[in-house]
Design a protein around this motif. Structure first.
Motif, PDB file in Angstrom:
ATOM      1  N   UNK A  70     -23.655  11.549   7.701  1.00 38.02           N
ATOM      2  CA  UNK A  70     -24.412  11.493   8.831  1.00 38.02           C
ATOM      3  C   UNK A  70     -24.866  12.824   9.108  1.00 38.02           C
ATOM      4  N   UNK A  71     -26.038  13.191   8.965  1.00 41.00           N
ATOM      5  CA  UNK A  71     -26.662  14.659   9.160  1.00 41.00           C
ATOM      6  C   UNK A  71     -27.752  14.840  10.105  1.00 41.00           C
ATOM      7  N   UNK A  72     -27.694  15.891  10.681  1.00 39.98           N
ATOM      8  CA  UNK A  72     -28.601  15.938  11.824  1.00 39.98           C
ATOM      9  C   UNK A  72     -30.001  16.227  11.116  1.00 39.98           C
ATOM     10  N   UNK A  73     -31.005  15.596  11.750  1.00 46.43           N
ATOM     11  CA  UNK A  73     -32.493  15.765  10.695  1.00 46.43           C
ATOM     12  C   UNK A  73     -32.803  17.211  11.152  1.00 46.43           C
ATOM     13  N   UNK A  74     -32.623  17.935  12.217  1.00 44.20           N
ATOM     14  CA  UNK A  74     -33.141  19.207  12.336  1.00 44.20           C
ATOM     15  C   UNK A  74     -32.634  20.151  11.566  1.00 44.20           C
ATOM     16  N   UNK A  75     -31.373  20.095  11.012  1.00 47.93           N
ATOM     17  CA  UNK A  75     -30.642  21.067  10.168  1.00 47.93           C
ATOM     18  C   UNK A  75     -30.010  20.665   9.109  1.00 47.93           C
ATOM     19  N   UNK A  76     -30.072  19.366   8.713  1.00 52.22           N
ATOM     20  CA  UNK A  76     -29.269  18.892   7.599  1.00 52.22           C
ATOM     21  C   UNK A  76     -27.890  18.846   7.519  1.00 52.22           C
ATOM     22  N   UNK A  77     -27.219  19.576   8.702  1.00 53.79           N
ATOM     23  CA  UNK A  77     -25.803  19.472   8.677  1.00 53.79           C
ATOM     24  C   UNK A  77     -25.183  18.153   8.994  1.00 53.79           C
ATOM     25  N   UNK A  78     -24.123  18.100   8.207  1.00 48.72           N
ATOM     26  CA  UNK A  78     -23.223  16.916   8.186  1.00 48.72           C
ATOM     27  C   UNK A  78     -22.403  17.132   9.529  1.00 48.72           C
ATOM     28  N   UNK A  79     -22.424  15.751  10.344  1.00 43.35           N
ATOM     29  CA  UNK A  79     -21.718  15.901  11.676  1.00 43.35           C
ATOM     30  C   UNK A  79     -20.791  14.609  11.808  1.00 43.35           C
ATOM     31  N   UNK A  80     -20.647  14.052  10.567  1.00 45.15           N
ATOM     32  CA  UNK A  80     -19.672  12.824  10.509  1.00 45.15           C
ATOM     33  C   UNK A  80     -20.068  12.054   9.514  1.00 45.15           C
ATOM     34  N   UNK A  81     -19.627  10.872   9.461  1.00 40.43           N
ATOM     35  CA  UNK A  81     -19.914  10.006   8.058  1.00 40.43           C
ATOM     36  C   UNK A  81     -19.700   8.398   8.629  1.00 40.43           C
ATOM     37  N   UNK A  82     -20.220   7.664   7.917  1.00 42.88           N
ATOM     38  CA  UNK A  82     -20.011   5.954   8.053  1.00 42.88           C
ATOM     39  C   UNK A  82     -19.759   5.496   6.813  1.00 42.88           C
ATOM     40  N   UNK A  83     -19.199   4.423   6.585  1.00 43.69           N
ATOM     41  CA  UNK A  83     -19.016   3.775   5.539  1.00 43.69           C
ATOM     42  C   UNK A  83     -18.781   2.238   5.350  1.00 43.69           C
ATOM     43  N   UNK A  84     -19.026   1.682   4.270  1.00 38.66           N
ATOM     44  CA  UNK A  84     -18.885   0.233   4.151  1.00 38.66           C
ATOM     45  C   UNK A  84     -18.239  -0.333   2.786  1.00 38.66           C
ATOM     46  N   UNK A  85     -17.811  -1.407   2.786  1.00 41.00           N
ATOM     47  CA  UNK A  85     -17.085  -1.980   1.823  1.00 41.00           C
ATOM     48  C   UNK A  85     -17.586  -3.557   1.629  1.00 41.00           C
ATOM     49  N   UNK A  86     -18.215  -3.912   0.734  1.00 40.23           N
ATOM     50  CA  UNK A  86     -18.691  -5.152   0.637  1.00 40.23           C
ATOM     51  C   UNK A  86     -17.478  -6.115   0.083  1.00 40.23           C
ATOM     52  N   UNK A  87     -17.095  -7.181   0.762  1.00 39.39           N
ATOM     53  CA  UNK A  87     -15.840  -7.838   0.399  1.00 39.39           C
ATOM     54  C   UNK A  87     -15.821  -8.519  -0.996  1.00 39.39           C
ATOM     55  N   UNK A  88     -14.970  -8.380  -1.660  1.00 41.78           N
ATOM     56  CA  UNK A  88     -15.120  -8.782  -3.045  1.00 41.78           C
ATOM     57  C   UNK A  88     -14.829 -10.319  -3.016  1.00 41.78           C
TER      58      UNK A  88
END
Ligand SMILES: CC(C)(COP(=O)(O)OP(=O)(O)OC[C@H]1O[C@@H](n2cnc3c(N)ncnc32)[C@H](O)[C@@H]1OP(=O)(O)O)[C@@H](O)C(=O)NCCC(=O)NCCS
Length: 181
Positions: A72-90
């Protein structure tokens, strides 16, 4: 679908990790408040961060049963401020589980709501999913509030169901169906 994803919200970009993200990533992963309810332990070493980011740079989104993490990056700086994730269940390929993290200094500003709303839209649109679920420790109030704000329904409360970081904790399960999204 290839591994390049860029999703846009008013203030944020959800994008693949880049080599230059490593310092921000290590910093928030080593914050005890951020790590408290998460799967990793601290200290979270640079070698682990490097391996993780390298693995994510070659991972293929939507591979059944495998977690895929977006910065997850700030649009203004492209700096990463976190992350999010997903897993599609098998099991059926029509449901996914999600997760999310924000650096402490960027919490309380609506960024997680903005990012995960976008992630849900991506999942329901790109993968035509039937249902998305998430779970959290019942003590993780910020996470519970976020899941409620996203319109996800609490469907389960399992009492002392998980041995986590030295104690039994309660797990809350949330979900949203395609027709509710
Ligand atoms: C879970 C987590 C991502 C939630 O982050 P958050 O900052 O509380 O959520 P948001 O970014 O959506 O911000 C919402 C808060 O900002 C406030 N806010 C301020 N400005 C805002 C704006 N412009 N738009 C929306 N909300 C805004 C909201 O009122 C809300 O505060 P409240 O919960 O006190 O009512 C964060 O606590 C975290 O990373 N925790 C550590 C990792 C973790 O435990 N992850 C979950 C594992 S299950």
């Amino acid at each position: 679908m290839n591994g390049n994803i860029i999703l846009e919200t008013p203030r944020l970009l959800l994008r693949n990790f880049e080599d230059k993200d490593i310092n921000s990533f290590i910093a928030y992963r080593n914050d005890p408040e951020v790590a408290k309810y998460q799967s990793w332990d601290i200290p979270y070493p640079e070698t682990a961060a490097r391996e993780f980011l390298e693995y994510m740079q070659q991972a293929k989104p939507g591979t059944l049963g495998e977690w895929y993490q977006l910065g997850i990056a700030l649009k203004s700086t492209n700096e990463i401020i976190g992350d999010c994730a997903f897993c599609i269940l098998a099991e059926d390929g029509q449901q996914a589980e999600i997760g999310f993290t924000l650096s402490r200094q960027y919490q309380g500003k609506g960024y997680a709501t903005e990012a995960v709303t976008c992630l849900l839209a991506y999942l329901f649109t790109e993968y035509k999913l039937h249902r998305v679920r998430a779970n959290c420790d019942s003590a993780n109030i910020a996470s519970v509030r976020l899941l409620e704000r996203l319109g996800m329904r609490q469907e389960g409360h399992f009492v002392k169901s998980l041995w986590f970081k030295g104690e039994w904790v309660d797990e809350l399960w949330f979900a949203i169906l395609r027709e509710e999204w």
